[in-house]
Design an enzyme around this catalytic site. Structure first.
Site, short mmCIF file in Angstrom:
data_model
loop_
_atom_site.label_atom_id
_atom_site.label_comp_id
_atom_site.label_asym_id
_atom_site.label_seq_id
_atom_site.Cartn_x
_atom_site.Cartn_y
_atom_site.Cartn_z
N HIS A 92 0.83 -1.30 -0.08
CA HIS A 92 -0.12 0.12 0.08
C HIS A 92 0.57 1.17 -0.05
O HIS A 92 0.35 2.16 -0.04
CB HIS A 92 -0.86 -0.02 1.13
CG HIS A 92 -2.12 -0.99 1.23
ND1 HIS A 92 -2.85 -0.76 0.32
CD2 HIS A 92 -2.28 -2.08 1.94
CE1 HIS A 92 -3.77 -1.82 0.46
NE2 HIS A 92 -3.55 -2.49 1.32
N ARG A 147 6.70 -6.33 3.20
CA ARG A 147 5.63 -6.98 2.49
C ARG A 147 5.65 -6.72 1.14
O ARG A 147 5.62 -5.82 0.68
CB ARG A 147 4.47 -6.41 3.22
CG ARG A 147 3.00 -6.77 2.51
CD ARG A 147 1.88 -6.60 3.48
NE ARG A 147 1.43 -4.93 3.12
CZ ARG A 147 0.29 -4.57 3.79
NH1 ARG A 147 -0.52 -5.44 4.48
NH2 ARG A 147 0.02 -3.19 3.57
N ASP A 183 16.05 -11.77 -3.79
CA ASP A 183 17.19 -11.29 -4.43
C ASP A 183 17.73 -10.01 -4.03
O ASP A 183 19.00 -9.72 -4.08
CB ASP A 183 17.13 -11.29 -6.02
CG ASP A 183 17.14 -12.67 -6.79
OD1 ASP A 183 17.37 -13.67 -5.95
OD2 ASP A 183 16.89 -13.07 -7.82
N GLU A 194 -6.47 -12.07 6.34
CA GLU A 194 -6.95 -10.93 6.37
C GLU A 194 -8.44 -11.00 5.54
O GLU A 194 -8.80 -10.03 5.05
CB GLU A 194 -6.06 -9.67 5.89
CG GLU A 194 -5.42 -10.05 4.54
CD GLU A 194 -4.44 -8.79 4.27
OE1 GLU A 194 -4.59 -7.91 4.65
OE2 GLU A 194 -3.54 -9.42 3.26
N ASP A 253 -8.54 -5.34 6.34
CA ASP A 253 -9.12 -6.00 5.11
C ASP A 253 -10.05 -7.25 5.98
O ASP A 253 -11.09 -7.73 5.37
CB ASP A 253 -8.23 -6.74 4.34
CG ASP A 253 -7.59 -5.69 3.29
OD1 ASP A 253 -8.42 -5.29 2.58
OD2 ASP A 253 -6.48 -5.62 3.49
#
Length: 269
Positions: free
Chosen positions: A52, A77, A91, A156, A182
């Site tokens: 977000h 996240r 990576d 969520e 959520d």
């Protein structure tokens, strides 16, 4: 001779097992200076958000570099449960990964496969090109990579709550992280993270994970709610965000000098 380096201890090493709950906050600005300020705050962990927030691969990489100088666990996240995206994050050097919107065991297993090299998974092999292996300066990285990664999946939605035992019990999932925002929306209580049905669902997930011996975390920006979840047995918790703290603090400062406003203080979560 090049330097040989060792990866940092990953987040799962401090979760559960009778250890105290790990308390952290979100880093959402995408700014390495802000991330560094937060890293020196005394929190146990810092959640750098790629879902977000405006974070890019480049900004996440820079934040990981500046945060590395502080005794805090960076957790990142990813925007979605996407194998290619997860490969890129790993990576970059992300060791502690949160995957959002995991609704069932099949999706949890997909995330597990994405963080493991073949034959145990499907992670693409490019360690010689990547910071994750420090460009192959971590000795034996390909065979050790899996043990240096903490995979947390987000519960969520109402569907995820119904499947929480199967999600948490998926081999390779190191913990679950509950997202009440959520979850509230999926239960028909948009913007009501403290609705009794929502808090009951969160506490059900905490109990289930603890029964399985799987670390469980939760987002809770309201102190009373955060303490409630800690008392319920949460192993880790996120209690604020840089952007929300700046918004509320700047509003409070302005209110000291300007005529009284007409509206309530906006919610931070």
């Amino acid at each position: 001779m090049p330097f040989r380096v060792e990866p940092a201890a990953d987040f799962k090493t401090v979760l559960g097992g009778g250890k105290r709950a790990q308390v952290g906050m979100w880093a959402c600005t995408g700014n390495p200076l802000v991330a560094e300020i937060c890293a020196g705050s005394g929190f146990d962990w810092l959640l750098i958000d790629g879902e977000h927030s405006l974070n890019s691969l480049e900004s996440i990489s820079t934040q990981l570099q500046v945060v590395a100088g502080y005794p805090i666990h960076p957790v990142v996240r990813v925007p979605a449960n996407d194998t290619v995206m997860i490969k890129q994050y790993l990576d970059l050097g992300v060791q502690n990964l949160i995957v959002p919107m995991v609704d069932n065991a099949e999706q949890a297993a997909q995330a597990v496969a994405a963080v493991r090299y073949p034959p145990r998974g499907v992670r693409g092999v490019g360690s010689a090109l990547a910071r994750g292996s420090r460009w192959n300066r971590i000795e034996g990285y390909l065979n050790r990579a899996e043990e240096t990664i903490t995979l947390l999946v987000q519960v969520e939605s109402a569907e995820a709550v119904a499947n929480v035992a199967q999600i948490a019990g998926t081999d390779g999932v190191d913990g679950i992280f509950i997202g009440p925002s959520d979850l509230a929306a999926s239960m028909g209580h948009l913007g009501q993270q403290d609705h009794p049905e929502v808090t009951s669902a969160v506490e059900h997930c905490i109990r289930t994970a603890r029964e399985l011996g799987v670390p469980v975390g939760v987002n809770a920006f309201v102190e009373a709610t955060a303490r409630r979840y800690l008392d319920a047995g949460a192993d880790y918790i996120a209690v604020g965000a840089d952007v929300a703290m700046l918004a509320r603090a700047s509003e409070a400062l302005a209110a000291k000098y300007l005529p009284e406003g007409t509206g309530d203080t906006p919610a931070s979560y």
